[in-house]
Design a protein around this motif. Structure first.
Motif, PDB file in Angstrom:
ATOM      1  N   VAL A 325       0.871  -1.170   0.000  1.00  0.00           N
ATOM      2  CA  VAL A 325       0.000   0.000   0.000  1.00  0.00           C
ATOM      3  C   VAL A 325       0.907   1.217   0.000  1.00  0.00           C
ATOM      4  CG1 VAL A 325      -1.768   1.287   1.260  1.00  0.00           C
ATOM      5  CG2 VAL A 325      -1.812  -1.215   1.265  1.00  0.00           C
ATOM      6  N   TYR A 326       0.637   2.188  -0.880  1.00  0.00           N
ATOM      7  CA  TYR A 326       1.507   3.354  -0.907  1.00  0.00           C
ATOM      8  C   TYR A 326       0.745   4.611  -0.527  1.00  0.00           C
ATOM      9  CZ  TYR A 326      -0.071   4.872  -5.635  1.00  0.00           C
ATOM     10  OH  TYR A 326      -0.793   5.306  -6.718  1.00  0.00           O
ATOM     11  N   ASN A 327       1.490   5.661  -0.244  1.00  0.00           N
ATOM     12  CA  ASN A 327       0.919   6.884   0.318  1.00  0.00           C
ATOM     13  C   ASN A 327       0.501   7.859  -0.774  1.00  0.00           C
ATOM     14  OD1 ASN A 327       1.827   9.897   1.077  1.00  0.00           O
ATOM     15  ND2 ASN A 327       0.844   8.964   2.841  1.00  0.00           N
ATOM     16  N   LEU A 328      -0.727   8.355  -0.692  1.00  0.00           N
ATOM     17  CA  LEU A 328      -1.196   9.455  -1.533  1.00  0.00           C
ATOM     18  C   LEU A 328      -2.289  10.155  -0.753  1.00  0.00           C
ATOM     19  CD1 LEU A 328      -1.014  10.912  -4.287  1.00  0.00           C
ATOM     20  CD2 LEU A 328      -2.856   9.396  -5.072  1.00  0.00           C
ATOM     21  N   THR A 329      -2.120  11.432  -0.510  1.00  0.00           N
ATOM     22  CA  THR A 329      -2.980  12.098   0.461  1.00  0.00           C
ATOM     23  C   THR A 329      -3.353  13.497   0.006  1.00  0.00           C
ATOM     24  OG1 THR A 329      -3.144  12.521   2.864  1.00  0.00           O
ATOM     25  CG2 THR A 329      -1.128  13.239   1.766  1.00  0.00           C
ATOM     26  N   PRO A 330      -4.480  14.028   0.467  1.00  0.00           N
ATOM     27  CA  PRO A 330      -4.731  15.447   0.233  1.00  0.00           C
ATOM     28  C   PRO A 330      -3.654  16.278   0.917  1.00  0.00           C
ATOM     29  CG  PRO A 330      -6.707  14.343   1.058  1.00  0.00           C
ATOM     30  CD  PRO A 330      -5.575  13.390   1.224  1.00  0.00           C
ATOM     31  N   ALA A 331      -3.146  17.263   0.213  1.00  0.00           N
ATOM     32  CA  ALA A 331      -2.212  18.202   0.829  1.00  0.00           C
ATOM     33  C   ALA A 331      -3.012  19.189   1.686  1.00  0.00           C
ATOM     34  CB  ALA A 331      -1.425  18.932  -0.253  1.00  0.00           C
ATOM     35  N   GLU A 332      -2.347  20.236   2.159  1.00  0.00           N
ATOM     36  CA  GLU A 332      -3.053  21.236   2.934  1.00  0.00           C
ATOM     37  C   GLU A 332      -4.094  21.948   2.060  1.00  0.00           C
ATOM     38  OE1 GLU A 332       0.236  21.275   2.535  1.00  0.00           O
ATOM     39  OE2 GLU A 332       1.117  20.806   4.498  1.00  0.00           O
ATOM     40  N   GLY A 333      -5.020  22.602   2.717  1.00  0.00           N
ATOM     41  CA  GLY A 333      -5.974  23.460   2.030  1.00  0.00           C
ATOM     42  C   GLY A 333      -5.812  24.886   2.520  1.00  0.00           C
ATOM     43  N   TYR A 391       3.435   2.150  -9.445  1.00  0.00           N
ATOM     44  CA  TYR A 391       2.499   1.599  -8.466  1.00  0.00           C
ATOM     45  C   TYR A 391       1.065   1.537  -8.982  1.00  0.00           C
ATOM     46  CZ  TYR A 391       6.572   2.525  -5.607  1.00  0.00           C
ATOM     47  OH  TYR A 391       7.846   2.543  -5.122  1.00  0.00           O
ATOM     48  N   ASP A 392       0.928   1.662 -10.295  1.00  0.00           N
ATOM     49  CA  ASP A 392      -0.396   1.628 -10.910  1.00  0.00           C
ATOM     50  C   ASP A 392      -1.143   0.352 -10.511  1.00  0.00           C
ATOM     51  OD1 ASP A 392      -2.534   2.282 -12.495  1.00  0.00           O
ATOM     52  OD2 ASP A 392      -1.600   1.631 -14.372  1.00  0.00           O
ATOM     53  N   GLY A 393      -2.360   0.521 -10.030  1.00  0.00           N
ATOM     54  CA  GLY A 393      -3.186  -0.609  -9.644  1.00  0.00           C
ATOM     55  C   GLY A 393      -3.122  -0.975  -8.172  1.00  0.00           C
ATOM     56  N   LEU A 394      -2.138  -0.423  -7.431  1.00  0.00           N
ATOM     57  CA  LEU A 394      -2.042  -0.707  -5.999  1.00  0.00           C
ATOM     58  C   LEU A 394      -2.945   0.236  -5.204  1.00  0.00           C
ATOM     59  CD1 LEU A 394       1.811  -1.220  -5.552  1.00  0.00           C
ATOM     60  CD2 LEU A 394       0.048  -2.943  -6.006  1.00  0.00           C
ATOM     61  N   SER A 395      -3.265  -0.160  -4.004  1.00  0.00           N
ATOM     62  CA  SER A 395      -4.080   0.677  -3.126  1.00  0.00           C
ATOM     63  C   SER A 395      -3.242   1.793  -2.516  1.00  0.00           C
ATOM     64  CB  SER A 395      -4.694  -0.167  -2.009  1.00  0.00           C
ATOM     65  OG  SER A 395      -5.598  -1.115  -2.532  1.00  0.00           O
ATOM     66  N   THR A 396      -3.892   2.878  -2.162  1.00  0.00           N
ATOM     67  CA  THR A 396      -3.213   4.012  -1.536  1.00  0.00           C
ATOM     68  C   THR A 396      -3.837   4.321  -0.188  1.00  0.00           C
ATOM     69  OG1 THR A 396      -4.662   5.706  -2.501  1.00  0.00           O
ATOM     70  CG2 THR A 396      -2.770   5.008  -3.818  1.00  0.00           C
ATOM     71  N   ILE A 397      -3.070   5.045   0.623  1.00  0.00           N
ATOM     72  CA  ILE A 397      -3.533   5.438   1.957  1.00  0.00           C
ATOM     73  C   ILE A 397      -3.198   6.899   2.175  1.00  0.00           C
ATOM     74  CG2 ILE A 397      -1.372   4.716   3.065  1.00  0.00           C
ATOM     75  CD1 ILE A 397      -4.779   4.187   4.661  1.00  0.00           C
ATOM     76  N   TYR A 398      -4.100   7.631   2.836  1.00  0.00           N
ATOM     77  CA  TYR A 398      -3.820   9.007   3.211  1.00  0.00           C
ATOM     78  C   TYR A 398      -2.713   9.033   4.269  1.00  0.00           C
ATOM     79  CZ  TYR A 398      -8.180  10.785   1.076  1.00  0.00           C
ATOM     80  OH  TYR A 398      -9.171  11.138   0.215  1.00  0.00           O
ATOM     81  N   ASN A 399      -2.127  10.222   4.507  1.00  0.00           N
ATOM     82  CA  ASN A 399      -1.244  10.356   5.663  1.00  0.00           C
ATOM     83  C   ASN A 399      -1.990   9.844   6.883  1.00  0.00           C
ATOM     84  OD1 ASN A 399       0.753  11.508   4.123  1.00  0.00           O
ATOM     85  ND2 ASN A 399       0.365  13.596   4.797  1.00  0.00           N
ATOM     86  N   LEU A 400      -1.351   8.990   7.635  1.00  0.00           N
ATOM     87  CA  LEU A 400      -2.065   8.242   8.664  1.00  0.00           C
ATOM     88  C   LEU A 400      -2.734   9.140   9.693  1.00  0.00           C
ATOM     89  CD1 LEU A 400       0.359   5.226   9.214  1.00  0.00           C
ATOM     90  CD2 LEU A 400      -1.182   5.737   7.313  1.00  0.00           C
ATOM     91  N   ASN A 401      -2.113  10.267  10.013  1.00  0.00           N
ATOM     92  CA  ASN A 401      -2.688  11.119  11.051  1.00  0.00           C
ATOM     93  C   ASN A 401      -3.923  11.880  10.586  1.00  0.00           C
ATOM     94  OD1 ASN A 401      -1.202  12.845   9.367  1.00  0.00           O
ATOM     95  ND2 ASN A 401      -0.737  14.267  11.026  1.00  0.00           N
ATOM     96  N   ASN A 402      -4.295  11.771   9.289  1.00  0.00           N
ATOM     97  CA  ASN A 402      -5.542  12.395   8.845  1.00  0.00           C
ATOM     98  C   ASN A 402      -6.733  11.871   9.629  1.00  0.00           C
ATOM     99  OD1 ASN A 402      -3.953  13.554   6.876  1.00  0.00           O
ATOM    100  ND2 ASN A 402      -5.388  13.170   5.208  1.00  0.00           N
ATOM    101  N   ALA A 403      -6.617  10.643  10.132  1.00  0.00           N
ATOM    102  CA  ALA A 403      -7.726  10.020  10.849  1.00  0.00           C
ATOM    103  C   ALA A 403      -7.596  10.142  12.364  1.00  0.00           C
ATOM    104  CB  ALA A 403      -7.830   8.549  10.462  1.00  0.00           C
ATOM    105  N   TRP A 404      -6.523  10.772  12.834  1.00  0.00           N
ATOM    106  CA  TRP A 404      -6.287  10.837  14.274  1.00  0.00           C
ATOM    107  C   TRP A 404      -6.626  12.216  14.830  1.00  0.00           C
ATOM    108  CZ3 TRP A 404      -0.456   9.146  13.927  1.00  0.00           C
ATOM    109  CH2 TRP A 404      -0.372   7.878  13.337  1.00  0.00           C
ATOM    110  N   PRO A 405      -7.043  12.274  16.084  1.00  0.00           N
ATOM    111  CA  PRO A 405      -7.187  13.589  16.719  1.00  0.00           C
ATOM    112  C   PRO A 405      -5.830  14.238  16.935  1.00  0.00           C
ATOM    113  CG  PRO A 405      -7.579  11.825  18.302  1.00  0.00           C
ATOM    114  CD  PRO A 405      -7.434  11.166  16.966  1.00  0.00           C
ATOM    115  N   ASN A 406      -5.823  15.563  17.052  1.00  0.00           N
ATOM    116  CA  ASN A 406      -4.572  16.290  17.252  1.00  0.00           C
ATOM    117  C   ASN A 406      -3.853  15.804  18.501  1.00  0.00           C
ATOM    118  OD1 ASN A 406      -4.376  18.082  15.064  1.00  0.00           O
ATOM    119  ND2 ASN A 406      -5.889  19.454  15.961  1.00  0.00           N
ATOM    120  N   GLY A 407      -2.556  15.688  18.393  1.00  0.00           N
ATOM    121  CA  GLY A 407      -1.731  15.322  19.541  1.00  0.00           C
ATOM    122  C   GLY A 407      -1.116  13.946  19.435  1.00  0.00           C
TER     123      GLY A 407
END
Length: 441
Positions: A325-333, A391-407
């Motif tokens: 699984v490789y990393n691909l994530t929304p950048a900052e907004g 990595y065409d065809g492999l799954s991707t994951i957001y930066n892991l802390n996108n799903a975590w609360p701050n801290g």
């Protein structure tokens, strides 16, 4: 909670097939005979601001030369809106979050600011610090999956700057010297690369661990396959108690990253090196690899003391025969601050900035290092295209802390600094993460 693993085939198709097209309209469209005293004759009559003279504060994270933010943005905004000035303030990554949060808490929050998506944005939105931007027409020109990461309760609070990925930047000349012909696709192959480099008298990896946030780059990559290949729902289950950071998969992810330090693959004394110093060491040819991101393009493609071709590959933590699984994530907004009296000016600026065809949009599009999230922009950088093709065809994951609360991520990086110093274990890291999660979730 949003699912974070998606098809890499879809992502590659979306990025690779986009073409530049014509101009679209903006939410601030008004008649040219509106009578606005704040509109210059040579400007675009679709974008007006009829309010009082105002100075908007814009805060962003230091990185690269930032000529667009420091010079182009204020200049072109003032040309279009003579009664709007932009006051720019840049802050280093290590205290950016705390400074923004303190400013909002004291009633002095910025009018425009860079911030992260998903769970990282949630506390600011719940506190009422962010301006609802749902009525900006230009947001409809951005990829829906990127916009969704800044949408809460069906309201949008930011324009996505694009997407990015964490990656391993490597020196192709050093790889060739060490007899390495291909990028590794599993953990065993990666460790073999490190051994070959070390045997050839080449420092395999340099990191700037004095800036604790860079520790995320490596751990999020080792975590991608170690955790989410088997359980894409891991983060959802954190909140129900079905999973914990102390589970074996997370210990494995941290242990693998620790292994690189324990075996001398990472340059010594990295706790004394800053992120910028590590980047400089890489472009000067003092190490074969550094863990960074596509967002480091400007710094890591710059000329250094050594001339060499760059390459990119995902740090693979999967064992041979297992899925990567490789990393691909929304950048900052870019968010707007909900500062009373400034709302119309903020929306006018953001509409002008992010509507295709305006001078400000065109300058931003040329200088933005992120992979475009706008539907009509493409990324033609050869290294980026090669990366997605690999990595065409492999799954991707957001930066892991996108799903975590701050801290939680701060706890992880601080504790791993202790690991580097020889004062903590992988289990200490994951225990600290779980303890912090339970405090703040």
């Amino acid at each position: 909670m949003r699912k974070k693993i998606v098809s890499g085939l879809l992502i590659f198709s979306m990025i690779g097939s986009m073409i530049l097209t014509g101009c679209s309209g903006g939410s601030s469209e008004k008649s040219s005979d509106s009578g606005s005293s704040g509109q210059a004759e040579s400007t675009d009559s679709r974008f007006t601001y009829d309010g009082k003279d105002v100075t908007l504060n814009f805060m962003f994270i230091t990185g690269g030369e930032n000529e667009f933010y420091n010079e182009t943005l204020p200049e072109l905004v003032h040309e279009q809106f003579p009664n709007i000035d932009i006051e720019v303030e840049e802050l280093p990554s290590d205290n950016y979050k705390s400074t923004i949060q303190m400013k909002f808490a004291s009633g002095e929050g910025p009018d425009l600011f860079e911030w992260w998506p998903d769970k990282q944005a949630e506390p600011l939105i719940e506190a009422g610090y962010c301006l609802d931007l749902s009525d900006l027409e230009c947001i409809g020109d951005f990829r829906e999956d990127m916009v969704d990461s800044f949408t809460f309760d069906d309201k949008n609070y930011a324009v996505p700057l694009g997407s990015s990925f964490l990656t391993t930047w490597y020196n192709e000349s050093m790889f060739e010297e060490a007899g390495i012909s291909e990028a590794p696709m599993n953990w065993e192959e990666f460790i073999d690369c490190c051994e070959k480099l070390k045997s050839a008298g080449i420092t395999p990896i340099v990191m700037g661990d004095k800036d604790a946030y860079v520790i995320q780059f490596g751990i999020y990559m080792t975590g991608a396959s170690a955790i989410y290949a088997d359980n894409p729902e891991f983060d959802d289950q954190l909140y129900t108690g079905e999973t914990k950071f102390t589970d074996a998969c997370w210990v494995e992810a941290v242990e693998k990253y620790k292994y690189l330090y324990d075996n001398g693959y990472v340059m010594e004394d990295t706790l004394g090196l800053s992120h910028d110093q590590a980047r400089q060491a890489f472009i000067d040819g003092r190490a074969a690899m550094t863990f960074d991101g596509s967002f480091g393009w400007e710094a890591l493609m710059a000329e250094g003391a050594a001339e060499f071709e760059r390459g990119l590959f995902m740090l693979p933590s999967n064992e041979e025969g297992e899925d990567m699984v490789y990393n691909l994530t929304p950048a900052e907004g870019i968010f707007g601050g909900a500062n009373e009296g400034h709302e119309d000016a903020v929306k006018a600026v953001m509409s002008y900035w992010f509507t295709e065809g305006t001078p400000l949009f065109e300058e931003w599009a040329k200088t933005n290092d992120n992979i475009p999230a706008h539907n009509n922009l493409s990324d033609n950088r050869e290294l980026i295209q090669e990366y997605f093709a690999r990595y065409d065809g492999l799954s991707t994951i957001y930066n892991l802390n996108n799903a975590w609360p701050n801290g939680v991520s701060d706890e992880m990086t601080a504790k791993f600094q202790e690991v580097i110093a020889g004062d903590a274990s992988a289990e200490d890291v994951t225990t600290a993460m779980q303890t912090k999660f339970e405090q703040v979730k």
